[in-house]
Design a protein around this motif. Structure first.
Motif, mmCIF file in Angstrom:
data_model
loop_
_atom_site.group_PDB
_atom_site.id
_atom_site.type_symbol
_atom_site.label_atom_id
_atom_site.label_comp_id
_atom_site.label_asym_id
_atom_site.label_seq_id
_atom_site.Cartn_x
_atom_site.Cartn_y
_atom_site.Cartn_z
ATOM 1 N N ASP A 240 -28.639 76.950 -28.599
ATOM 2 C CA ASP A 240 -28.387 76.577 -29.981
ATOM 3 C C ASP A 240 -27.592 75.260 -29.897
ATOM 4 N N GLU A 241 -27.879 74.533 -31.192
ATOM 5 C CA GLU A 241 -26.997 73.257 -31.291
ATOM 6 C C GLU A 241 -26.907 72.190 -29.923
ATOM 7 N N ILE A 242 -28.075 72.225 -29.358
ATOM 8 C CA ILE A 242 -28.238 71.434 -27.953
ATOM 9 C C ILE A 242 -27.747 70.148 -28.041
ATOM 10 N N GLY A 243 -27.598 69.498 -29.539
ATOM 11 C CA GLY A 243 -27.090 68.189 -29.699
ATOM 12 C C GLY A 243 -25.608 68.078 -29.339
ATOM 13 N N ASP A 244 -25.125 69.232 -29.244
ATOM 14 C CA ASP A 244 -23.521 69.050 -29.019
ATOM 15 C C ASP A 244 -23.352 69.413 -27.645
ATOM 16 N N MET A 245 -24.191 69.309 -26.695
ATOM 17 C CA MET A 245 -23.985 69.717 -25.117
ATOM 18 C C MET A 245 -23.368 68.286 -24.716
ATOM 19 N N PRO A 246 -22.287 68.482 -23.765
ATOM 20 C CA PRO A 246 -21.922 67.162 -23.119
ATOM 21 C C PRO A 246 -22.681 66.700 -21.989
ATOM 22 N N MET A 247 -22.619 65.326 -21.586
ATOM 23 C CA MET A 247 -23.559 64.610 -20.898
ATOM 24 C C MET A 247 -23.751 65.239 -19.398
ATOM 25 N N GLU A 248 -22.465 65.521 -19.044
ATOM 26 C CA GLU A 248 -22.245 66.126 -17.767
ATOM 27 C C GLU A 248 -23.075 67.442 -17.583
ATOM 28 N N ALA A 249 -23.230 68.375 -18.724
ATOM 29 C CA ALA A 249 -23.940 69.437 -18.536
ATOM 30 C C ALA A 249 -25.437 69.241 -18.887
ATOM 31 N N GLN A 250 -25.609 68.051 -19.571
ATOM 32 C CA GLN A 250 -27.104 67.712 -19.726
ATOM 33 C C GLN A 250 -27.680 67.433 -18.535
ATOM 34 N N THR A 251 -26.958 66.756 -17.592
ATOM 35 C CA THR A 251 -27.502 66.425 -16.285
ATOM 36 C C THR A 251 -27.926 67.607 -15.348
ATOM 37 N N ARG A 252 -26.702 68.776 -15.558
ATOM 38 C CA ARG A 252 -27.162 69.627 -14.856
ATOM 39 C C ARG A 252 -28.252 70.512 -15.478
ATOM 40 N N LEU A 253 -28.417 70.574 -16.630
ATOM 41 C CA LEU A 253 -29.557 71.149 -17.115
ATOM 42 C C LEU A 253 -30.811 70.805 -16.899
ATOM 43 N N LEU A 254 -30.930 69.358 -17.036
ATOM 44 C CA LEU A 254 -32.012 68.633 -16.595
ATOM 45 C C LEU A 254 -32.752 69.085 -15.158
ATOM 46 N N ARG A 255 -31.714 69.213 -14.217
ATOM 47 C CA ARG A 255 -32.278 69.627 -12.803
ATOM 48 C C ARG A 255 -32.708 70.961 -12.758
ATOM 49 N N VAL A 256 -32.001 71.890 -13.737
ATOM 50 C CA VAL A 256 -32.593 73.216 -13.929
ATOM 51 C C VAL A 256 -34.266 73.172 -14.321
ATOM 52 N N LEU A 257 -34.496 72.256 -15.365
ATOM 53 C CA LEU A 257 -35.851 72.026 -15.867
ATOM 54 C C LEU A 257 -36.915 71.395 -14.936
ATOM 55 N N GLN A 258 -36.299 70.495 -14.078
ATOM 56 C CA GLN A 258 -37.319 69.962 -13.154
ATOM 57 C C GLN A 258 -37.185 70.734 -11.866
ATOM 58 N N GLN A 259 -36.356 71.337 -11.347
ATOM 59 C CA GLN A 259 -36.584 71.957 -10.087
ATOM 60 C C GLN A 259 -36.401 73.367 -10.179
ATOM 61 N N GLY A 260 -36.191 74.021 -11.344
ATOM 62 C CA GLY A 260 -36.206 75.646 -11.460
ATOM 63 C C GLY A 260 -34.953 76.189 -10.604
ATOM 64 N N GLU A 261 -33.831 75.360 -10.412
ATOM 65 C CA GLU A 261 -32.845 76.010 -9.641
ATOM 66 C C GLU A 261 -31.365 75.257 -10.184
ATOM 67 N N TYR A 262 -30.259 76.091 -9.844
ATOM 68 C CA TYR A 262 -29.130 75.457 -10.285
ATOM 69 C C TYR A 262 -27.993 76.015 -9.196
ATOM 70 N N THR A 263 -26.873 75.382 -9.340
ATOM 71 C CA THR A 263 -25.490 75.726 -8.649
ATOM 72 C C THR A 263 -24.638 76.285 -9.598
ATOM 73 N N THR A 264 -23.747 77.184 -9.052
ATOM 74 C CA THR A 264 -22.426 77.653 -9.868
ATOM 75 C C THR A 264 -21.616 76.499 -9.910
#
Length: 486
Positions: A240-264
């Motif tokens: 919710d309120e995705i427009g308030d997500m910081p740029m750093e978190a946006q970069t990590r979220l993009l990787r999840v959407l592209q590759q289907g994986e993330y790191t803690t």
């Protein structure tokens, strides 16, 4: 190229049968019409027809009861269902029972002909139902307007997919309700629904909240903690309120959407994830992109299926249904049964509703709680809509005047506070007492200025929404009581 075919039409309304027969015949199709469900079934069982158009409610049998039989006998046969019962559940049942398309009555002939042409042109293949359980009985969305019908039909198409959905709309339009409906009526309903509001979390904690962190990843990280992605595994994650997500978190979220994986946070091993993403915003993300505040590539990854929720003023014809719905909810919570006079409903239809459905719900709850009469008159509605959600100072104190600025409201409250000592010195601990006194009128005035919108009030005060909610509870701020009750 338009495909022509044999179309079977079933409706107990002679006028509708005539209109469909003429329109489809002029379009070059062979048409057979009937008012009988049993006749329609006989034709289908005999292998007749390339397409079926049927009303839901028939004298002998409901189309939703017949559809499973049709799909079992002829799984490739497209069936278009029509209904005057234009609710979200009607659209969902049409999708669940294997209908090719659902059309609310009254329907648009041009749209119907386009759907017919598309259905006849598509390759014949059975529509599989991935549902394993019956849906809940509750009605998550309310309204029969054309705008809501478009939303119902879009949701029905999205239920059995994992496509990422971007829900846009003003505050109070019900974006989380739509996200929950996508989950609870979709094929991931057996998994968790996890929601996170970007505006309510400190920016430096968002990555940890989303992806989790390892022990020692940062100061205070004494243990490993799971993130929302891990908690939503196999289900739906609502951002919710995705427009308030910081740029750093946006970069990590993009990787999840592209590759289907993330790191803690603090971790090195990639973790595979299986979640459906539904995002929501009340901001114009394209404007944020132009301002360098939102990644354009992330926007396109999230905006696979855009879904805009209309403001309440755009679907004012839904207000009577919504009022009845909220009154019924109030009855379940112990409030007295109420109704609103026809003149009052007309006034409500003309009101602009800046707070949208949330503002309407607050008004209906207030009416149910504060007025003894069974029918709320037009005069009461007019007075309530003029005064708005005027707050009351606890313990019977005076109202803060409506025409004061926030600064003046705080000064007005402090003057009343010091005047209460009648020349004597205030009690000890004045510093803390003044802070406490300032907090109340400040939060009260901010909530009044934003008509009870906690997100806007939090922005105005420079607080996150969770902190504001805590303050509202602690201070006893109540923006939902009528000023006349003070």
């Amino acid at each position: 190229m338009i495909a022509h075919g044999s179309i079977l039409v079933a409706d107990d309304d002679a006028a509708i049968r005539t209109v469909l027969n003429q329109a489809l015949s002029r379009a070059g199709h062979d048409v057979r019409v009937t008012s009988s469900a049993s006749t329609l079934w006989r034709w289908v069982a005999a292998g007749e027809g390339d397409l079926v158009i049927t009303d839901v409610v028939m004298p002998e049998e409901n189309a939703f009861d017949m559809l499973p039989r049709i799909k079992k006998a002829r799984p490739e046969l497209p069936v278009i269902v029509m209904s005057a019962q234009n609710t979200f559940m009607t659209a969902i049942r049409a999708s669940e029972t294997g209908a090719y398309e659902y059309l609310p009555k009254p329907f648009d002939l041009t749209e119907l002909l386009a759907i017919v042409n598309r259905a006849l042109a598509e390759p014949r293949r059975p529509k599989l139902d991935a549902r394993a359980e019956e849906p809940p009985e509750t009605m998550p969305l309310v309204g029969r307007s054309a705008a809501m019908q478009d939303i119902y039909r879009m949701l029905a198409r999205m239920m059995q997919t994992d496509l990422t959905v971007m829900i846009s709309g003003e505050s109070g339009t019900g974006k989380e309700l739509v996200a929950r409906a996508l989950h609870e009526y979709g094929r991931r309903r057996g998994g968790p629904f996890v929601a996170i509001n970007m505006a309510a979390i400190p920016r430096d904690l968002i990555e940890s909240e989303l992806f989790g962190h390892e022990k020692g990843a940062f100061t205070g990280a004494q243990n490993r903690s799971s993130g929302r992605f891990e908690q939503a595994e196999g289900g739906t994650l609502f951002l919710d309120e995705i427009g308030d997500m910081p740029m750093e978190a946006q970069t990590r979220l993009l990787r999840v959407l592209q590759q289907g994986e993330y790191t803690t946070v603090g971790g090195r091993t990639p973790i595979r994830t299986d979640v459906r993403i539904v995002a929501a915003t009340n901001k114009d993300l394209r404007t944020l992109i132009n301002q360098g505040l939102f990644r354009e590539d992330l926007f396109y990854r999230l905006n696979v299926v855009p879904l805009r929720l209309p403001g309440l003023r755009e679907r004012a014809e839904d207000i009577p249904d919504l009022v009845r719905h909220f009154f019924k909810q109030g009855e379940k919570e112990g409030l007295q049964a109420k109704r609103i006079a026809a003149g009052g409903l007309e006034l409500m239809k003309r009101y602009p509703w800046p707070g949208n459905v949330r503002e309407l719900e607050n008004l209906v709850r207030r009416l149910a709680a504060l007025y003894a009469q069974d029918e709320i008159s037009a005069e009461i509605i007019e007075a309530e809509l003029k005064t708005g959600e005027r707050p009351v100072v606890p313990d019977g104190g005076a109202l803060i005047p409506d025409d004061l600025t926030i600064g003046q409201a705080v000064e007005h409250h402090l003057q009343r506070y010091f005047a209460s000592f009648a020349g004597d010195l205030p009690p000890a601990g004045l510093y803390d007492r003044i802070l406490a006194e300032v907090e109340y009128p400040l939060v009260l005035a901010a909530m009044t200025a934003t008509r009870g919108n906690q997100i806007k009030a939090a922005e105005l005060l420079g607080l996150n929404r969770n902190t504001l909610r805590k303050k509202i509870r602690e201070l006893g701020v109540n923006v939902y009581k009528s000023g006349r009750q003070a």
